[in-house]
Design an enzyme around this catalytic site. Structure first.
Site, short mmCIF file in Angstrom:
data_model
loop_
_atom_site.label_atom_id
_atom_site.label_comp_id
_atom_site.label_asym_id
_atom_site.label_seq_id
_atom_site.Cartn_x
_atom_site.Cartn_y
_atom_site.Cartn_z
CG ASP A 146 35.98 46.61 33.06
OD1 ASP A 146 36.21 47.62 33.75
OD2 ASP A 146 34.83 46.18 32.80
CE1 TYR A 202 32.02 51.62 36.25
CE2 TYR A 202 30.16 53.06 36.72
CZ TYR A 202 31.48 52.71 36.91
OH TYR A 202 32.27 53.44 37.77
#
Length: 375
Positions: free
Chosen positions: A200, A338
């Site tokens: 990210d 995730y």
């Protein structure tokens, strides 16, 4: 039925195998190649001029020939009822062999550094230069920069007031930081960045780094000291990014990086809406170890990712410390997990999650990737 009564010496032996009542004429009067055989020195000159300034060891040759000449040869082949080497293949070889003699580089048919395309209709040469591929690992040492270039969400990359007419959503990226000096040293026209997954924007990439391959397009230089390149990239990156273990690679390695799934290890600083019970958190992490979790596409990326359920394995979880409403945990998980959603639950879209097991709202405050295993 097509009949030929005149041919240049090259076409007489190429097509008629040196037999028959055919008048031998100058190339420009040939009824088969219409002068192409006599233009080989000119084509070689054009190719040699175009290749100046390029560093390479091997080359190949391709040609574009007037359709009427090719069609005429097909008709002649039917008339003679025997096969012969077509003008295109013959011309490629003759130009290649003469060019090899002139420039001292090896003429090959496959695995070449440069493919020379000669349009015989317009005396025009274009080069198809094989990209240079560089493998390495990178560390992203600060938060807030993406792995690759992002086009501006407003203008789509055209350039607008919002992005300062750069066309970019973020001023810089890992890709651009790594590629800048590489493009300069290889004298390339462009690049493509192939990463083994991506972290990210607000996450760091630490530990042993993330594998990547940088593809340099249309390089005029092919032999750069990669130790020097590594030093120059790291100097230019100024502590934001660091590259390790650069070496030359190939297209197959790009394919391998994209296809293989590497186990990742993450370190997450998490927060909760209440005091974290250390024993309860340890139990929660232990409960997740070895489990297959189900994750619907997270809400935060649903605008750009297909909405589906992904099953991911959690290989290991470790508690490092707990301080009031915060804790530091380590998670070893299957590629593509995730982690933020594993902690928060993402409004029930990830099951099970740490929030669900703990019975409290938890979220990731800071996330680092600390290892990309394998490779």
């Amino acid at each position: 039925m097509l009949t030929i009564d005149r041919a240049c010496r090259n076409c007489f032996y190429r097509v008629f195998r040196g037999r028959g009542e055919i008048g031998i004429v100058d190339e420009k009067d040939c009824k088969i190649c219409f002068g192409l055989s006599g233009e080989i020195p000119r084509f070689v000159e054009l190719a040699e001029e175009e290749l100046k300034g390029y560093e390479f060891d091997t080359f190949s040759v391709g040609t574009k020939i007037d359709y009427e000449i090719l069609e005429r040869e097909d008709e002649l082949r039917k008339t003679l009822n025997h096969n012969f080497k077509d003008i295109k293949t013959w011309l490629n070889r003759r130009i290649g062999e003469e060019l090899e003699r002139r420039i001292g580089k090896r003429y090959v048919h496959t695995g070449y550094d440069v493919n020379v395309i000669i349009d015989t209709r317009f005396d025009h040469v274009t080069l198809q230069v094989k990209p240079v591929y560089i493998y390495g690992r990178y560390l992203k040492l600060i938060r807030g920069i993406p792995q690759t270039k992002w086009p501006c969400r407003i203008c789509g990359g055209i350039g607008c007031r919002r992005c300062g007419y750069t066309g970019k959503q973020y001023p810089e990226s890992v890709e651009e930081i790594i590629a800048k000096r590489a493009l300069e040293l290889f004298e390339g026209d462009g690049e493509a960045f192939h990463g083994c997954g991506r972290e990210d924007i607000d996450a760091r990439m630490l530990g042993n780094g993330r594998p990547f391959v940088l593809e340099i397009n249309n390089p005029r230089r092919r032999k750069v000291d990669l130790r020097r390149l590594e030093e120059e990239i790291n100097r230019y990156a100024d502590g934001k990014v660091r590259v390790l273990n650069l070496r030359y690679s190939d297209k197959e390695e790009v394919r391998r990086l994209k296809e293989e799934e590497f186990v990742k290890v993450y370190r997450a600083r998490i927060s909760s809406d209440r005091e974290i019970d250390e024993g309860r958190l340890r139990e929660s992490l232990s409960h997740l170890e070895g489990k297959i979790i189900k994750q619907k596409t997270p809400l935060r990326v649903s605008h750009r990712r297909a909405n589906k359920v992904r099953e991911k394995k959690i290989y290991g979880c470790k508690l490092i410390w707990v301080k009031g409403k915060e804790a530091l945990i380590e998670i070893r998980a299957e590629s593509g997990t995730y982690i933020k959603e594993l902690v928060s639950g993402d409004e029930g879209r990830t099951k099970p999650s740490i929030s669900e097991i703990m019975g409290s709202n938890c979220w990731v405050k800071e996330l680092d990737v600390i290892a990309v295993e394998g490779d």
